[in-house]
Design a protein around this motif. Structure first.
Motif, PDB file in Angstrom:
ATOM      1  N   ASP A  71       9.372 -24.764  78.046  1.00  0.00           N
ATOM      2  CA  ASP A  71      10.530 -24.321  79.049  1.00  0.00           C
ATOM      3  C   ASP A  71      10.145 -22.982  79.776  1.00  0.00           C
ATOM      4  O   ASP A  71      10.310 -22.573  80.842  1.00  0.00           O
ATOM      5  N   LEU A  72       9.409 -21.943  79.089  1.00  0.00           N
ATOM      6  CA  LEU A  72       9.312 -20.699  79.880  1.00  0.00           C
ATOM      7  C   LEU A  72       8.169 -20.935  80.796  1.00  0.00           C
ATOM      8  O   LEU A  72       8.063 -20.289  81.933  1.00  0.00           O
ATOM      9  N   LEU A  73       7.238 -21.779  80.385  1.00  0.00           N
ATOM     10  CA  LEU A  73       6.054 -21.837  81.290  1.00  0.00           C
ATOM     11  C   LEU A  73       6.684 -22.887  82.380  1.00  0.00           C
ATOM     12  O   LEU A  73       5.955 -22.683  83.530  1.00  0.00           O
ATOM     13  N   ALA A  74       7.670 -23.455  82.426  1.00  0.00           N
ATOM     14  CA  ALA A  74       8.064 -24.458  83.492  1.00  0.00           C
ATOM     15  C   ALA A  74       8.507 -23.354  84.674  1.00  0.00           C
ATOM     16  O   ALA A  74       8.848 -23.771  85.975  1.00  0.00           O
ATOM     17  N   THR A  75       8.938 -21.932  84.279  1.00  0.00           N
ATOM     18  CA  THR A  75       9.241 -20.864  85.314  1.00  0.00           C
ATOM     19  C   THR A  75       8.350 -20.197  85.936  1.00  0.00           C
ATOM     20  O   THR A  75       8.502 -19.366  86.881  1.00  0.00           O
ATOM     21  N   GLY A  76       6.900 -20.063  85.197  1.00  0.00           N
ATOM     22  CA  GLY A  76       6.172 -19.083  85.641  1.00  0.00           C
ATOM     23  C   GLY A  76       5.058 -18.896  84.518  1.00  0.00           C
ATOM     24  O   GLY A  76       5.107 -19.367  83.387  1.00  0.00           O
ATOM     25  N   PRO A  77       3.975 -17.913  84.637  1.00  0.00           N
ATOM     26  CA  PRO A  77       3.091 -17.482  83.521  1.00  0.00           C
ATOM     27  C   PRO A  77       3.974 -16.948  82.384  1.00  0.00           C
ATOM     28  O   PRO A  77       5.083 -16.366  82.635  1.00  0.00           O
ATOM     29  N   LEU A  78       3.479 -17.183  81.246  1.00  0.00           N
ATOM     30  CA  LEU A  78       4.016 -16.405  80.023  1.00  0.00           C
ATOM     31  C   LEU A  78       3.150 -15.460  79.334  1.00  0.00           C
ATOM     32  O   LEU A  78       1.787 -15.589  79.146  1.00  0.00           O
ATOM     33  N   ILE A  79       3.610 -14.339  79.249  1.00  0.00           N
ATOM     34  CA  ILE A  79       2.911 -13.349  78.227  1.00  0.00           C
ATOM     35  C   ILE A  79       3.466 -13.430  76.720  1.00  0.00           C
ATOM     36  O   ILE A  79       4.725 -13.306  76.650  1.00  0.00           O
ATOM     37  N   VAL A  80       2.427 -13.577  75.920  1.00  0.00           N
ATOM     38  CA  VAL A  80       2.818 -13.594  74.493  1.00  0.00           C
ATOM     39  C   VAL A  80       2.333 -12.487  73.991  1.00  0.00           C
ATOM     40  O   VAL A  80       0.847 -12.328  73.811  1.00  0.00           O
ATOM     41  N   SER A  81       2.913 -11.739  73.070  1.00  0.00           N
ATOM     42  CA  SER A  81       2.430 -10.497  72.237  1.00  0.00           C
ATOM     43  C   SER A  81       2.554 -10.652  70.815  1.00  0.00           C
ATOM     44  O   SER A  81       3.905 -10.818  70.424  1.00  0.00           O
ATOM     45  N   PHE A  82       1.693 -10.891  70.145  1.00  0.00           N
ATOM     46  CA  PHE A  82       1.831 -10.772  68.438  1.00  0.00           C
ATOM     47  C   PHE A  82       1.957  -9.298  67.928  1.00  0.00           C
ATOM     48  O   PHE A  82       0.888  -8.666  68.321  1.00  0.00           O
ATOM     49  N   TYR A  83       2.943  -9.303  67.067  1.00  0.00           N
ATOM     50  CA  TYR A  83       2.708  -7.945  66.119  1.00  0.00           C
ATOM     51  C   TYR A  83       2.998  -7.953  64.753  1.00  0.00           C
ATOM     52  O   TYR A  83       3.603  -9.250  64.366  1.00  0.00           O
ATOM     53  N   ARG A  84       2.946  -6.892  64.058  1.00  0.00           N
ATOM     54  CA  ARG A  84       3.022  -7.280  62.482  1.00  0.00           C
ATOM     55  C   ARG A  84       4.410  -7.003  62.191  1.00  0.00           C
ATOM     56  O   ARG A  84       4.711  -7.835  61.064  1.00  0.00           O
ATOM     57  N   GLY A  85       5.360  -6.143  62.468  1.00  0.00           N
ATOM     58  CA  GLY A  85       6.660  -6.313  62.137  1.00  0.00           C
ATOM     59  C   GLY A  85       7.278  -4.884  62.593  1.00  0.00           C
ATOM     60  O   GLY A  85       6.628  -3.990  62.803  1.00  0.00           O
ATOM     61  N   VAL A  86       8.497  -4.542  62.221  1.00  0.00           N
ATOM     62  CA  VAL A  86       9.351  -3.676  62.675  1.00  0.00           C
ATOM     63  C   VAL A  86       8.749  -2.256  61.642  1.00  0.00           C
ATOM     64  O   VAL A  86       9.106  -1.139  62.236  1.00  0.00           O
ATOM     65  N   TRP A  87       8.312  -2.516  60.723  1.00  0.00           N
ATOM     66  CA  TRP A  87       7.866  -1.608  59.634  1.00  0.00           C
ATOM     67  C   TRP A  87       6.517  -0.756  60.191  1.00  0.00           C
ATOM     68  O   TRP A  87       6.398   0.216  59.605  1.00  0.00           O
ATOM     69  N   CYS A  88       6.068  -1.285  61.459  1.00  0.00           N
ATOM     70  CA  CYS A  88       4.715  -0.769  61.847  1.00  0.00           C
ATOM     71  C   CYS A  88       4.975  -0.045  63.013  1.00  0.00           C
ATOM     72  O   CYS A  88       5.322  -0.324  64.105  1.00  0.00           O
ATOM     73  N   PRO A  89       4.717   1.309  62.938  1.00  0.00           N
ATOM     74  CA  PRO A  89       4.995   2.321  63.941  1.00  0.00           C
ATOM     75  C   PRO A  89       4.097   2.045  65.292  1.00  0.00           C
ATOM     76  O   PRO A  89       4.512   2.092  66.343  1.00  0.00           O
ATOM     77  N   TYR A  90       2.972   1.722  64.757  1.00  0.00           N
ATOM     78  CA  TYR A  90       2.052   1.443  66.054  1.00  0.00           C
ATOM     79  C   TYR A  90       2.535   0.248  66.927  1.00  0.00           C
ATOM     80  O   TYR A  90       2.498   0.092  68.042  1.00  0.00           O
ATOM     81  N   CYS A  91       2.865  -0.624  66.126  1.00  0.00           N
ATOM     82  CA  CYS A  91       3.841  -1.896  66.905  1.00  0.00           C
ATOM     83  C   CYS A  91       4.884  -1.717  67.671  1.00  0.00           C
ATOM     84  O   CYS A  91       5.129  -2.105  68.846  1.00  0.00           O
ATOM     85  N   ASN A  92       5.773  -0.731  66.957  1.00  0.00           N
ATOM     86  CA  ASN A  92       7.122  -0.093  67.736  1.00  0.00           C
ATOM     87  C   ASN A  92       6.772   0.216  69.261  1.00  0.00           C
ATOM     88  O   ASN A  92       7.259   0.431  70.109  1.00  0.00           O
ATOM     89  N   MET A  93       5.376   1.129  69.037  1.00  0.00           N
ATOM     90  CA  MET A  93       4.955   2.090  70.261  1.00  0.00           C
ATOM     91  C   MET A  93       4.624   1.124  71.249  1.00  0.00           C
ATOM     92  O   MET A  93       4.716   1.096  72.530  1.00  0.00           O
ATOM     93  N   ASP A  94       4.068  -0.011  70.861  1.00  0.00           N
ATOM     94  CA  ASP A  94       3.328  -1.098  71.671  1.00  0.00           C
ATOM     95  C   ASP A  94       4.721  -1.972  72.481  1.00  0.00           C
ATOM     96  O   ASP A  94       4.537  -2.280  73.606  1.00  0.00           O
TER      97      ASP A  94
END
Length: 224
Positions: A71-94
């Motif tokens: 459904d998202l690709l039907a409207t344009g390109p899609l960016i997907v970002s995988f991260y570890r979790g809310v407990w990871c400070p590096y992920c939160n800054m990302d």
């Protein structure tokens, strides 16, 4: 300041034990060992790359609504970002850096979703704590991460360390697998072909959000 500069500054303070951090050197050494072993495993080199077909997925957002990549690709390109979790400070800054870049992505007609193995309550916490305006999707058991080649199981010694630090991944994620995704970003074209891929087994290293802009092309309003 660039995203990586912010991450490097945080890492330096964390590893130096500056307030509010007070982590024994032995803990840092275990984390370094685990990262070095993941790098040496070659898993990142086997993950999906630019030119590969992206797996389709349908996952629940923080409010339980199903979100489909098709459904998202039907409207344009899609960016997907995988991260570890809310407990990871590096992920939160990302996540915060992605939020700051969101207007540039939307200007190019792109959608952005972030995916982690955490449950919906922790996804809502990610959104709230980081003031996010894009969906956080829950990936139970890291099954979608596995389809992209990102899932790995924590070694026993790292599980023991996490448990000693009360970093209870089964509670955060709602499953007992003790798996995580390597942090990664993908730009997927409307033909489901990956246009950009960045995978890093070192969770303290993240690409700049602007690095994805060439793969998104020009703003539709300015494309002639």
């Amino acid at each position: 300041m660039s995203l990586q500069a912010k991450l490097d500054a945080f890492k330096a303070d964390f590893e130096a034990g500056k307030p509010p951090y007070s982590v024994p050197r032995s803990v840092i050494d275990v984390m370094h060992r685990a990262t070095s072993e993941l790098i040496a495993s070659g898993l990142a080199e086997r993950a999906l790359k630019a030119g590969d077909a992206a797996p389709a997925f349908t996952l629940a957002d923080a409010n339980g609504r199903k979100v489909s990549s098709a459904d998202l690709l039907a409207t344009g390109p899609l960016i997907v970002s995988f991260y570890r979790g809310v407990w990871c400070p590096y992920c939160n800054m990302d996540l915060q850096a992605l939020q700051a870049a969101l207007p540039m992505f939307r200007d190019r007609g792109a959608s952005l979703v972030a995916i982690s193995p955490q449950n919906a309550a922790n996804s809502r916490k990610s959104i709230r704590n980081n003031n996010l305006d894009f969906p956080i999707l829950s990936d139970p058991g890291n099954e979608t991460a596995a389809a992209f080649g990102l899932r790995f199981k924590l070694p026993d010694y790292l599980i023991e360390l996490y448990q000693s630090l009360r970093n209870d991944l089964p509670a955060f994620n709602g499953d007992a697998s003790w798996t995580l995704p390597m942090p990664a970003r993908f730009v997927i074209g409307q033909d489901s072909v990956i246009r950009y891929a960045e995978v890093n087994p070192d969770y303290t290293r993240r690409p700049e959000p602007e690095d994805m802009l060439p793969a998104l092309g020009r703003s539709p309003a300015h494309a002639a």
